[in-house]
Scaffold this motif. Structure first.
Motif, PDB file in Angstrom:
ATOM      1  N   GLY A 133       0.802  -1.216   0.000  1.00 25.71           N
ATOM      2  CA  GLY A 133       0.000   0.000   0.000  1.00 25.71           C
ATOM      3  C   GLY A 133       0.833   1.263   0.000  1.00 25.71           C
ATOM      4  N   PHE A 154      -6.286  -6.033   1.075  1.00 30.76           N
ATOM      5  CA  PHE A 154      -5.740  -5.434  -0.148  1.00 30.76           C
ATOM      6  C   PHE A 154      -6.610  -4.275  -0.615  1.00 30.76           C
ATOM      7  CE2 PHE A 154      -5.441  -5.131  -4.783  1.00 30.76           C
ATOM      8  CZ  PHE A 154      -4.069  -5.020  -4.960  1.00 30.76           C
ATOM      9  N   SER A 155      -7.919  -4.413  -0.484  1.00 31.96           N
ATOM     10  CA  SER A 155      -8.822  -3.338  -0.906  1.00 31.96           C
ATOM     11  C   SER A 155      -8.641  -2.080  -0.054  1.00 31.96           C
ATOM     12  CB  SER A 155     -10.284  -3.809  -0.832  1.00 31.96           C
ATOM     13  OG  SER A 155     -10.669  -4.073   0.507  1.00 31.96           O
ATOM     14  N   ASN A 157      -5.508  -1.340   1.451  1.00 31.91           N
ATOM     15  CA  ASN A 157      -4.155  -0.861   1.161  1.00 31.91           C
ATOM     16  C   ASN A 157      -3.850  -0.985  -0.337  1.00 31.91           C
ATOM     17  OD1 ASN A 157      -2.832  -0.535   4.036  1.00 31.91           O
ATOM     18  ND2 ASN A 157      -3.938  -2.462   4.075  1.00 31.91           N
ATOM     19  N   THR A 158      -4.709  -0.450  -1.152  1.00 37.03           N
ATOM     20  CA  THR A 158      -4.566  -0.593  -2.598  1.00 37.03           C
ATOM     21  C   THR A 158      -3.517   0.365  -3.143  1.00 37.03           C
ATOM     22  OG1 THR A 158      -6.890  -1.192  -2.777  1.00 37.03           O
ATOM     23  CG2 THR A 158      -5.784  -0.530  -4.790  1.00 37.03           C
ATOM     24  N   MET A 181     -10.636  -7.339  -4.545  1.00 39.23           N
ATOM     25  CA  MET A 181      -9.316  -6.888  -4.998  1.00 39.23           C
ATOM     26  C   MET A 181      -9.394  -5.839  -6.097  1.00 39.23           C
ATOM     27  SD  MET A 181      -6.857 -10.232  -4.822  1.00 39.23           S
ATOM     28  CE  MET A 181      -5.414  -9.177  -4.811  1.00 39.23           C
ATOM     29  N   ASN A 184     -11.264  -1.147  -5.885  1.00 41.74           N
ATOM     30  CA  ASN A 184     -10.683   0.183  -5.692  1.00 41.74           C
ATOM     31  C   ASN A 184      -9.476   0.415  -6.593  1.00 41.74           C
ATOM     32  OD1 ASN A 184     -12.512   0.938  -3.619  1.00 41.74           O
ATOM     33  ND2 ASN A 184     -11.295  -0.176  -2.105  1.00 41.74           N
ATOM     34  N   LEU A 185      -9.569  -0.035  -7.837  1.00 42.43           N
ATOM     35  CA  LEU A 185      -8.465   0.131  -8.783  1.00 42.43           C
ATOM     36  C   LEU A 185      -8.951   0.912 -10.003  1.00 42.43           C
ATOM     37  CD1 LEU A 185      -6.953  -3.485  -8.655  1.00 42.43           C
ATOM     38  CD2 LEU A 185      -6.094  -1.438  -7.492  1.00 42.43           C
TER      39      LEU A 185
END
Length: 465
Positions: A133, A154-155, A157-158, A181, A184-185
């Motif tokens: 992150g 992970f979502s 600390n993306t 996953m 938030n990308l």
């Protein structure tokens, strides 16, 4: 009297100080050590050490602590490897291999510069995810195991700039984990999900509606619903450039063909194990030929374990895709023959050719020099010999990369011819990947750099970046 005594004391202290300096100079002269080297020299020495050793050296003193941290600043690519101790890592390569257990500490040191991280084979945990992150410049990430709890972390600390996410054969990945996953990308445009049996693909449309998805690989994903795949193609029809199609989905050509016509920018198509279409006794050559007609202007075509009659397919590919630059045939190529290979020479713009497997050796490689535009040749797991490499591959004037991994008949003698030929050309660039069983003395090839990687060796004629 007091003044005279004071002057004598100061003179004595000055003489003692000068004596200590002279004594220290003599010690340095007689007993030189690493502590007396400039920071630049120590930094260069550290660049040859593995991450764990660099971190240990940082415990010696404060100066070495700062130098060991500085040695990570040029790193832009981090990957986990069980063979990390056998890999030569040089500062000019800008990449580093990390033994499992040190990934989080190394990521904390390089987080400002690192752009690519490959954690396949490593132990993914919450500490590593927190370190990821912090990687504000990270654009490419590869993982091979994940749980729902880790996906949720992970979502949170993306990495903000992540563009490419690779989850091939990812243990524990299901539809909910994938949704967590990718939610938030916002910049994600390349998604590789090959060989994940538990995903259905619904979250790709639900969560990436605002993304400009350019590359999507879903081969060997047996639970992808054909209707869902159709919706994916419709939604991203104006952005998709590279696509791999599961065999069970491709079998439903009647549903798939209308949506494929809308993919105006598609230039990379991969088709996997078409044996699944109907068993070994069913011939789908005509259907697949019509299918290829619906996706013209391809630049890259990958066919894996095809049973189709290539003599019927290759002319169609040539007619519809004159600009094809990459042709990849994965083994076994049961329908390969001399006629097929001669047709390949008609692709005048072909730069990359992959013919993996031992079937090609039955017909020889005398046709290969006719592919004058080739720059990259891969013959992994083939039965090619050193003489054939010299007479066929090395005659290609534009050659840049040769991949001969797992070629058991190679003994390395072709390297002498290669070294002599490219030593006379200062502008020549050539990378050769050859099998792990060879042991070549690097002193015999002063013009080449020889690097040890997991499972193979790399010989390079030019600096790596």
């Amino acid at each position: 009297m007091t003044t005279g005594m004071s002057c004598c004391g100061e003179t004595e202290e000055l003489n003692q100080s000068r004596f200590q300096e002279w004594s220290l100079e003599k010690q340095i002269e007689n007993h030189p050590s690493l502590h007396h080297l400039p920071d630049e020299i120590i930094l260069h020495i550290f660049s040859y050490l593995q991450p764990a050793d660099r971190l240990q050296c940082g415990k010696v003193c404060r100066r070495w602590y700062n130098t060991s941290r500085d040695s990570f600043q040029s790193i832009v690519h981090v990957y986990v490897s069980e063979d990390a101790g056998k890999i030569m890592t040089m500062e000019t390569i800008n990449e580093i291999s990390v033994q499992d257990g040190y990934a989080d500490r190394v990521l904390d040191l390089v987080h400002g510069n690192v752009k690519e991280v490959d954690l396949r084979g490593g132990n993914l945990n919450f500490t590593v995810l927190k370190s990821l992150g912090k990687c504000t410049q990270l654009t490419c990430l590869e993982l091979d195991s994940v749980t729902r709890k880790l996906a949720r972390q992970f979502s949170i600390n993306t990495p903000p700039l992540l563009v490419k996410l690779t989850l091939r054969s990812c243990t524990g990945l299901d539809e909910k984990s994938l949704e967590l996953m990718i939610c938030n990308l916002p910049l994600l445009s390349q998604l590789y999900l090959s060989d994940n049996k538990e995903i259905t693909g619904k979250c790709i449309v639900n969560r990436l509606q605002t993304n400009r998805l350019k590359e999507l690989f879903l081969d060997y994903c047996d639970n992808i619903v054909p209707r869902t795949f159709h919706h994916i193609l419709i939604w991203f029809h104006d952005t998709l450039e590279a696509l791999s199609i599961p065999a069970h989905v491709l079998k439903r050509l009647d549903q798939l063909q209308p949506s494929l016509h809308t993919l105006a920018n598609l230039n990379h198509l991969a088709v996997e194990v078409v044996d699944k279409w109907g068993g070994p006794d069913v011939d789908y050559t005509n259907q697949f030929r019509h299918f290829l007609c619906s996706v013209p202007n391809l630049k890259t075509l990958e066919l894996s374990e095809v049973r189709f009659r290539l003599d019927a397919l290759l002319p169609v590919i040539l007619e519809k895709n004159q600009g094809l630059t990459r042709l990849i045939f994965e083994c076994p190529l049961r329908t390969l023959n001399c006629s097929n290979l001669n047709i390949i020479t008609n692709f005048k713009q072909l730069k990359d050719l992959t013919l993996n497997g031992d079937k090609v050796a039955e017909f020889g490689y005398s046709w290969l020099p006719q592919c004058a535009s080739l720059e990259n040749v891969s013959l992994r797991q083939s039965a090619i010999t050193d003489r054939e490499v010299t007479e066929a591959i090395l005659t290609l004037k534009n050659l840049r990369n040769i991949y001969l991994g797992y070629c058991s008949n190679i003994d390395g003698t072709f390297l002498y011819e290669c070294h002599e030929r490219y030593s006379t050309n200062s502008d020549g660039r050539l990378n050769i990947i050859y099998p792990d069983h060879l042991h070549v003395d690097s002193t015999e090839f002063p013009k080449f750099r020889i690097l040890r990687y997991p499972g193979h060796w790399l010989v390079t004629r030019s600096p790596l970046h």
